[in-house]
Structures are given as C-alpha cells and as structure tokens.
Design a protein around this motif. Structure first.
Motif, short mmCIF file in Angstrom:
data_model
loop_
_atom_site.label_atom_id
_atom_site.label_comp_id
_atom_site.label_asym_id
_atom_site.label_seq_id
_atom_site.Cartn_x
_atom_site.Cartn_y
_atom_site.Cartn_z
N ALA A 1 3.12 -5.00 2.59
CA ALA A 1 2.40 -5.86 3.53
C ALA A 1 2.78 -7.32 3.34
O ALA A 1 2.79 -8.09 4.30
CB ALA A 1 0.90 -5.68 3.35
N ALA B 1 0.89 -11.88 14.35
CA ALA B 1 0.48 -10.70 15.12
C ALA B 1 -0.28 -9.71 14.23
O ALA B 1 -0.29 -9.83 13.01
CB ALA B 1 1.71 -10.02 15.72
N ASN B 2 -0.85 -8.72 14.87
CA ASN B 2 -1.50 -7.63 14.13
C ASN B 2 -0.51 -6.99 13.18
O ASN B 2 0.63 -6.73 13.56
CB ASN B 2 -1.98 -6.56 15.10
N GLY B 3 -0.96 -6.73 11.95
CA GLY B 3 -0.09 -6.06 11.00
C GLY B 3 0.87 -6.99 10.29
O GLY B 3 1.70 -6.54 9.49
N ALA B 4 0.78 -8.30 10.54
CA ALA B 4 1.70 -9.25 9.91
C ALA B 4 1.43 -9.40 8.42
O ALA B 4 2.30 -9.82 7.66
CB ALA B 4 1.60 -10.60 10.60
N GLY B 5 0.21 -9.08 7.99
CA GLY B 5 -0.13 -9.19 6.57
C GLY B 5 -1.15 -10.28 6.27
O GLY B 5 -1.39 -10.60 5.10
N LYS B 6 -1.79 -10.80 7.30
CA LYS B 6 -2.74 -11.91 7.11
C LYS B 6 -3.94 -11.47 6.27
O LYS B 6 -4.32 -12.16 5.31
CB LYS B 6 -3.22 -12.44 8.47
N SER B 7 -4.53 -10.34 6.65
CA SER B 7 -5.70 -9.87 5.90
C SER B 7 -5.32 -9.51 4.47
O SER B 7 -6.07 -9.77 3.53
CB SER B 7 -6.32 -8.66 6.58
N SER B 8 -4.13 -8.92 4.32
CA SER B 8 -3.68 -8.56 2.97
C SER B 8 -3.58 -9.80 2.10
O SER B 8 -3.95 -9.77 0.92
CB SER B 8 -2.32 -7.88 3.04
N TYR C 1 0.88 -1.17 0.00
CA TYR C 1 0.00 0.00 0.00
C TYR C 1 0.91 1.21 0.00
O TYR C 1 1.52 1.51 1.02
CB TYR C 1 -0.88 0.02 1.25
N VAL D 1 4.14 1.14 2.10
CA VAL D 1 4.09 0.05 3.09
C VAL D 1 3.96 -1.28 2.36
O VAL D 1 3.01 -1.51 1.64
CB VAL D 1 2.89 0.22 4.03
N1 LIG Z 1 -5.58 -0.14 3.21
C1 LIG Z 1 -4.33 -0.04 3.71
N2 LIG Z 1 -3.61 1.06 3.48
C2 LIG Z 1 -2.35 1.19 3.97
N3 LIG Z 1 -1.73 0.27 4.70
C3 LIG Z 1 -2.40 -0.87 4.96
C4 LIG Z 1 -3.73 -1.08 4.49
N4 LIG Z 1 -4.15 -2.29 4.91
C5 LIG Z 1 -3.12 -2.81 5.60
N5 LIG Z 1 -2.08 -1.97 5.65
C6 LIG Z 1 -0.78 -2.23 6.30
O1 LIG Z 1 -0.29 -3.44 5.80
C7 LIG Z 1 0.28 -4.20 6.85
C8 LIG Z 1 -0.43 -5.53 6.94
O2 LIG Z 1 -1.76 -5.32 7.35
P1 LIG Z 1 -2.84 -6.49 7.41
O3 LIG Z 1 -2.76 -7.27 6.17
O4 LIG Z 1 -4.13 -5.89 7.77
O5 LIG Z 1 -2.28 -7.38 8.63
P2 LIG Z 1 -3.03 -8.35 9.63
O6 LIG Z 1 -4.32 -8.77 9.00
O7 LIG Z 1 -2.09 -9.48 9.80
O8 LIG Z 1 -3.25 -7.59 10.89
C9 LIG Z 1 0.17 -3.36 8.10
O9 LIG Z 1 1.38 -2.68 8.26
C10 LIG Z 1 -0.94 -2.41 7.79
O10 LIG Z 1 -0.77 -1.20 8.48
#
Ligand SMILES: Nc1ncnc2c1ncn2[C@@H]1O[C@H](COP(=O)(O)OP(=O)(O)O)[C@@H](O)[C@H]1O
Ligand SMILES: [Mg+2]
Lengths: 246, 290
Positions: A19, A38-45, A14, A17
């Motif tokens: 991910a 952990a939070n922010g690891a990139g799982k949702s991405s 993004y 950043v």
């Molecule tokens: N829409 C977005 N815009 C900018 N940065 C993002 C966005 N979504 C996620 N990030 C960043 O990408 C990284 C991975 O996020 P995410 O995939 O949500 O992790 P998780 O699901 O493991 O918590 C984090 O550093 C987060 O801040």
C-alpha cells in the motif's frame, strides 16, 4: 518551520498488496498538510501507520523529535497524535457523551475532561442537546462533528483527518473546513486526507498527491491546484492499473 | 405452598442467572458462543470439593476453584478463541466444545463418574417469613448472584472500563483506533465470565450438596436458554431469563411432574422465540459483526 511529524521511508503492505512504497513526508508544526489521491492510493494506510493502527514493513515515524515507530496506539494518543478515522467510526450503541468520554479514556484529569466536554457542547450545540441519546440518532454531519469532538478530547497536537467531508452535505462541508481552520488557528497541526481537492487545497499550507503508494507531486497548494497532472492522478486510475508515463 | 415453590424457583434461577450472564458477556462482547462454560461451572464445583477434601479451608477452596476456572478460561481464549479469530466463526465454537469434553473427562478420570457428596458449608439455618422457609444456602445464592449482576451492570454502564468494553463489543477496529487495550481487556472478559460461571457451580454444590463431572451440562443448556430468552447480549435479559427458567422448572416439577420439565422449559423458550425473536430484553440485531 520546525517539523512536528517526520515520516521517512515508510512502507506498508497487507499480505502481497503493497500500500505504501518507502514514503517520506514532513509535516511542519502549526501547518495544515493536505494529502490527496484516488481511492486505493494508500492515504488511509499512511494515516493508520502513523496512528499505530497498522504496523509498517519498514521506515520510521518521528513525532516531536522522538522515534515512535514501535510505539503502540495509546502511547501515540497520549503524546497528542490523534486520528479521526475514515467513515467516522462513531460508536452508535453508546451515547454522544459516552463517545466523548471514550475519547478521553487515557486522560487522568476528570475535571479537565468535563471542561473540555462542555467546550465541545458550546462549539456543537446539537451534540450538547442530545448528549444522553444514542449516537445513532445523529445525522452524518453531526456524527463527523462528534468524531472531531472525540478526537479533540484527547488533546491532539497533530490531528489526522481521513476524508472527513465524505458523504456530507455542502453546508456541513463548509462548516467542516471552517472548523479545520479554526482548530489550526488554536495551534493544532493538521494532516488532512481528502478527495475534496479544491477545498482541501484551499485550506492547506502544503499538499502532496499520492498515487499507488508513492508521492507523485508535492508542494505549494496553489501551484498544485493549477497543475493538470493533479486531475489526472486524482480522477485517474484505480489501484493496480499501471501508472501512465508523464 | 406456591409461594414456597416460587422461592425455590428463584434460588435455582439465581444459578442459571450466573451462567446466562456468563454466556451473554461472551456473546455480547466477543460474539463468541463459549461452549466451555458448562465445563467451568463443573470446575467451580468439583475443584472446590477436591480442595476441601484435601483439608483446605472452604474459603480458600472456593478461591482456588475460581482461580482454576479463570486459568482454564485464559487457555480457551489463547487456544480456541484467539487462534481462530480470522477463520470461520464455527471454529472457536467447536474447539470450545472440545474444552468442555476435555474438562469433563479429566474430572471423570480424576474422580470417577459418581455423584460426590459435597459438605454442607452453609449452616443449616432456615429463615421463616410467614409460612415461607428460605434455606441459608438459598439466601446465599440469591445474594451472591444479585450482587455480582448489579456489580457487572454498574461497571459496564457507568465506568470508563465499561465504556471501553462496550466499544470493543460494538467494533473492535474502532476500539483499537481509540487506543483501547483490546489485547488486555478481551482475556479479562474471559476471566470475568469464568468467575461468574465457577461461582454458579459453587452455589449449585452448596445447595444440592453434590458434585459430578457432568454437573455443568443441564445447567449449561438452561443457561443458554435463559440467555436467548432474555435477549442475547443483555445482562438484565439474562437475569430475567435465568429467573424465569428457574421458576418454570420448579413449578412444573411440582405441578406437572418431573418428566415434563424440559418440555415446559424449552416450550417456554420456543414460545418466546416465536413471539419475540430477539428475546425479552434484546434489541433487533443492528450491531456490526465482530
Ligand atoms: N486491510 C487491508 N487488507 C488488504 N488490503 C488492504 C487493506 N487496507 C487497504 N488495502 C489495500 O491497500 C491499498 C491502499 O488502500 P488505502 O490505504 O485504504 O487507500 P486510500 O485510503 O487512499 O483509498 C489498496 O490497494 C487497498 O486495497
Ligand atoms: Mg482511505
């Protein structure tokens, strides 16, 4: 076992950043794969890139032998790749039944949809009883059931769940993991993102741990469960902090 | 004679209804106060007038005017709404206002600032019910407005398309995850809103037998007032608001005189806002911001 979903060298960013860094992961057909971190690891991405909601910077996604890297969300849904998003994302201004119908909007067999909706109400009587009420009347646990129901209506072959147990009571968490086992027994392959490490490892056939966009551990869930590095990676650092040396 | 004034008020209200529904679709689904709408209203009336002047059959002329309004709405979507999605919410508002000024001035350059006489298309028959006289054009207005509003309401509440549109209205991100084709439906909503507005302009011309470059302004303000009165984002609220403002306007012209009409109309709006800030049919804001 045959690979249903093959992720190869997938990168997601993004802006500045990053991910996901060239991540590779195979999900075998019929299995449950748990993805921890952990939070922010990139799982949702990762899940969003597989679902087609975010465009990857690089890499490939192969589903059922077909390269779907450039495919849109509807094509992936129609092929059976369905995401239950983080935070459930129930449409609270629609009724419970309308939420299910929206989940079925790509299907062209109205009779089949009605049958499947009836089956969901059988499984979750709380939803059936209130089918014509706004979905905002549901508790968190019931909303998660509706989110899973809405995904089921799309007839998934691979169901991706993003932190489904988040915010649920222990009772509902129990129901949820029982449901995940049940769906898997019915033949649905599952990719499960969880912070609830113990429960996720207990249902999974395979697990991977994500840290700052990379897989740092992968393998047999039972082995991972006993690995001290898991707790460290998991509880460990917020995104952006340097990784400790192992 | 009050019954006759009620009929006249409803007819005028029917035109406000179309404009108010157009605003409410834009606000309710896209969270976008589309200030080009009064311009589209004018395009509906003026382009019909121009095409009839060129010898086209009136049916084709209306079709052409609606199509023109649809194209302008697509341009507003591309150039004003879509480009400023990521930026401040005021930007598309101001740039859509720019479209209004542009449209009005194009009409001004093309046709001059005068009121132009619009041909009487609806045969001058009068329906007499008791002592009431209902003009042909009035009947057409009410029928067209009612049909359109019922149709849009049924589509939104009962069809798959309507559910998809309401999903977009609640959360665009969720709609994308659910595979809803947001990129196709959003321009569709712009076109729909343009069709409502342009037909409002055509009905205005049919009833008052005149068009001008600035014909959309007064009606546009009243349409916004009607939408707010009824409750933003509510179709039936826009209907109630439009009819109420039409009635208030005609009754106050008849009984209080023409100079106070804006005082009563906007006074009514103010009174409702104080007593019921969300409008008559509106729900208190709970929606996720788009
Ligand atoms: N829409 C977005 N815009 C900018 N940065 C993002 C966005 N979504 C996620 N990030 C960043 O990408 C990284 C991975 O996020 P995410 O995939 O949500 O992790 P998780 O699901 O493991 O918590 C984090 O550093 C987060 O801040
Ligand atoms: Mg996440």
């Amino acid at each position: 076992m045959r690979t249903l979903l093959d992720i190869a060298g997938l990168s997601v960013a993004y802006g500045h950043v990053t991910a996901l860094h060239e991540l590779s992961l195979a999900v075998p057909e019929g299995g449950i794969v748990a993805l921890l971190g952990a939070n922010g690891a990139g799982k949702s991405s990762l899940l969003k890139a597989v679902a087609g909601v975010v465009r990857p910077r690089g890499g490939r996604v192969v589903f059922d032998g077909r390269d779907i890297t450039g495919a849109g969300v509807p094509a992936r849904l129609a092929g059976g790749l369905v995401l239950v998003p983080e935070g459930r994302r129930i449409l609270v201004s629609l009724t419970i039944e309308e939420n299910l119908l929206v989940g079925a909007h790509l299907r062209r067999d109205p009779d089949g949809v009605q049958r499947d909706i009836a089956a969901i109400y059988d499984r979750f009587p709380n939803l059936g009883r209130r089918r014509h009420m706004a979905a905002s009347c549901l508790s968190g646990g019931e909303q998660q059931m509706l989110a899973v129901g809405r995904a089921m209506i799309a007839r998934p072959r691979l169901l991706m769940l993003d932190e489904p147990s988040l915010g649920l009571s222990p009772l509902f968490i129990g129901h949820l993991f029982a449901l995940i086992r049940e769906l898997n027994r019915d033949g649905i392959t599952i990719l499960l993102v969880e912070q609830n490490t113990a429960q996720a490892l207990a249902v999974a056939h395979k697990a991977a741990v994500l840290e700052l966009g990379r897989i740092v551990m992968a393998g047999d869930p039972a082995q991972l469960a006993g690995d001290p590095r898991l707790a460290e990676a998991y509880l460990g650092r917020a995104a952006g902090e340097p990784a400790a040396l192992h | 004679m009050i019954a006759q004034q009620l009929v006249n008020g409803l007819m005028l209200g029917a035109i406000y209804v179309l404009v108010a529904v157009s605003f409410t679709l834009s606000i309710g689904i896209l969270n976008f106060l589309n200030f080009s709408i009064p311009g589209l209203f004018m395009v509906g009336g003026m382009v019909t007038w121009i095409l009839i002047g060129k010898g086209l059959h009136w049916g084709l002329a209306i079709l052409g005017a609606v199509a023109a309004a649809g194209l302008v709405a697509l341009a507003v979507e591309r150039l004003s709404y879509r480009r400023s999605q990521a930026r401040e919410p005021e930007v598309p508002l101001v740039s859509s206002l720019g479209f209004l000024v542009l449209l009005e001035n194009l009409a001004l350059v093309g046709a001059g600032s005068d009121q132009q006489a619009f041909p009487a298309l609806v045969p001058d028959f009068n329906l007499r019910i008791g002592g009431l006289v209902v003009g042909g054009a009035q009947l057409v207005s009410l029928a067209v407005a009612l049909t359109l509003v019922v149709a849009i309401s049924v589509v939104l509440s009962r069809t798959s398309l309507g559910r998809q549109v309401r999903s977009i209205a609640e959360s665009r991100e969720t709609a994308v995850i659910l595979g809803i084709d947001v990129g196709r439906l959003v321009p569709g909503i712009f076109i729909l809103s343009a069709v409502f507005t342009a037909l409002g302009g055509v009905l205005f011309a049919l009833n008052y037998l005149q068009v001008s470059p600035f014909m959309g302004e007064g009606v546009g303000f009243k349409g916004v007032a009607a939408m707010i009165l009824g409750g933003m984002g509510s179709i039936w609220g826009a209907v109630a608001g439009g009819l109420l403002i039409g009635l208030t306007e005609v009754l106050s012209i008849t009984y209080l005189g023409a100079d106070v009409v804006n005082v009563t109309v906007y006074g009514l709006l103010l009174a409702v806002m104080v007593l019921r800030p969300q409008g008559l049919f509106g729900r208190p804001p709970a929606r996720e911001k788009l």
